[in-house]
Write an enzyme that holds these catalytic residues in place. Structure first.
Site, PDB file in Angstrom:
ATOM      1  NE  ARG A  29      -3.754  -2.273   2.264  1.00  0.00           N
ATOM      2  CZ  ARG A  29      -4.624  -2.742   1.363  1.00  0.00           C
ATOM      3  NH1 ARG A  29      -4.925  -2.002   0.310  1.00  0.00           N
ATOM      4  NH2 ARG A  29      -5.185  -3.929   1.512  1.00  0.00           N
ATOM      5  CG  ASP A  30       1.446   5.514  -2.427  1.00  0.00           C
ATOM      6  OD1 ASP A  30       1.984   5.515  -3.546  1.00  0.00           O
ATOM      7  OD2 ASP A  30       1.598   6.439  -1.587  1.00  0.00           O
ATOM      8  CG  ASN A  87       3.466   8.849 -11.877  1.00  0.00           C
ATOM      9  OD1 ASN A  87       2.618   9.050 -12.746  1.00  0.00           O
ATOM     10  ND2 ASN A  87       3.190   8.897 -10.589  1.00  0.00           N
ATOM     11  CB  VAL A  96      10.371   6.131  -5.517  1.00  0.00           C
ATOM     12  CG1 VAL A  96      11.269   4.998  -5.023  1.00  0.00           C
ATOM     13  CG2 VAL A  96       9.748   6.874  -4.328  1.00  0.00           C
ATOM     14  CG  HIS A 100       6.792   3.121  -8.462  1.00  0.00           C
ATOM     15  ND1 HIS A 100       8.050   3.677  -8.628  1.00  0.00           N
ATOM     16  CD2 HIS A 100       5.941   4.163  -8.346  1.00  0.00           C
ATOM     17  CE1 HIS A 100       7.954   4.993  -8.600  1.00  0.00           C
ATOM     18  NE2 HIS A 100       6.675   5.314  -8.445  1.00  0.00           N
ATOM     19  CG  HIS A 102       1.215   4.814  -8.789  1.00  0.00           C
ATOM     20  ND1 HIS A 102       1.264   5.429  -7.557  1.00  0.00           N
ATOM     21  CD2 HIS A 102       2.342   5.202  -9.441  1.00  0.00           C
ATOM     22  CE1 HIS A 102       2.368   6.165  -7.468  1.00  0.00           C
ATOM     23  NE2 HIS A 102       3.046   6.040  -8.602  1.00  0.00           N
TER      24      HIS A 102
HETATM   25  P1  DGP Z   1       5.912   8.281  -7.857  1.00  0.00           P
HETATM   26  O1  DGP Z   1       5.535   9.708  -7.684  1.00  0.00           O
HETATM   27  O2  DGP Z   1       5.233   7.660  -9.068  1.00  0.00           O
HETATM   28  O3  DGP Z   1       7.391   8.031  -7.850  1.00  0.00           O
HETATM   29  O4  DGP Z   1       5.267   7.506  -6.624  1.00  0.00           O
HETATM   30  C1  DGP Z   1       5.956   7.201  -5.468  1.00  0.00           C
HETATM   31  C2  DGP Z   1       4.921   6.818  -4.457  1.00  0.00           C
HETATM   32  O5  DGP Z   1       5.578   6.124  -3.403  1.00  0.00           O
HETATM   33  C3  DGP Z   1       4.181   7.970  -3.790  1.00  0.00           C
HETATM   34  O6  DGP Z   1       2.800   7.842  -4.082  1.00  0.00           O
HETATM   35  C4  DGP Z   1       4.430   7.817  -2.301  1.00  0.00           C
HETATM   36  C5  DGP Z   1       4.951   6.422  -2.190  1.00  0.00           C
HETATM   37  N1  DGP Z   1       5.994   6.219  -1.177  1.00  0.00           N
HETATM   38  C6  DGP Z   1       7.121   6.952  -1.005  1.00  0.00           C
HETATM   39  N2  DGP Z   1       7.875   6.428  -0.015  1.00  0.00           N
HETATM   40  C7  DGP Z   1       7.186   5.350   0.437  1.00  0.00           C
HETATM   41  C8  DGP Z   1       7.446   4.405   1.466  1.00  0.00           C
HETATM   42  O7  DGP Z   1       8.466   4.437   2.155  1.00  0.00           O
HETATM   43  N3  DGP Z   1       6.521   3.431   1.664  1.00  0.00           N
HETATM   44  C9  DGP Z   1       5.372   3.353   0.904  1.00  0.00           C
HETATM   45  N4  DGP Z   1       4.529   2.355   1.171  1.00  0.00           N
HETATM   46  N5  DGP Z   1       5.106   4.232  -0.074  1.00  0.00           N
HETATM   47  C10 DGP Z   1       5.994   5.220  -0.298  1.00  0.00           C
END
Ligand code: DGP
Length: 114
Positions: A29-30, A87, A96, A100, A102
């Site tokens: 989960r995000d 993204n 990141v 990944h 979403h």
């Molecule tokens: P993007 O913007 O496409 O790179 O999405 C990165 C997503 O990752 C963002 O929606 C927040 C999520 N995220 C960042 N750090 C962490 C983390 O440490 N754990 C989790 N579960 N999600 C994270």
């Protein structure tokens, strides 16, 4: 290859709310959900973004989409629909640098995206 927080999650070094995992992929989960259901699907293998796709096993990339479908079904999204987003780079809004996908659902998505 740059290490990232997602690489640490993939290796079990960082906690995450994991909803699915197998040899090739992890789904969790995000931390900052943008929809009632917001799950990230990542390859265990480190790759930065979709620009790396031509150098990666096609089966691995295909598997990531299959995991998105598995997660969507598991989360009850399959019937009403959902969105899968990758993204990519600065203009894509990627923050990141570990590929990944979403999986977003539980509400109607807008189009065009912001
Ligand atoms: P993007 O913007 O496409 O790179 O999405 C990165 C997503 O990752 C963002 O929606 C927040 C999520 N995220 C960042 N750090 C962490 C983390 O440490 N754990 C989790 N579960 N999600 C994270």
């Amino acid at each position: 290859m740059t290490d990232t927080i997602f690489g640490q999650i993939a290796r079990g070094e960082m906690e995450a709310d994991i909803v699915y995992e197998d040899d090739l992929a992890v789904a969790f989960r995000d931390l900052n959900p943008q929809a009632p259901v917001h799950v990230l699907v990542i390859p265990r293998e480190s790759m930065v973004d979709l620009n790396d796709a031509p150098e990666v096993e096609a089966a691995t990339l295909g598997h990531l989409l299959q995991v998105c479908a598995t997660v969507a079904k598991q989360e009850g999204l399959a019937e009403d629909g959902y969105r899968v987003v990758a993204n990519t780079g600065d203009n894509g809004g990627q923050t990141v640098n570990h590929l990944h996908l979403h999986v977003l659902g539980g509400r109607a998505m807008l189009w065009p995206p912001g």
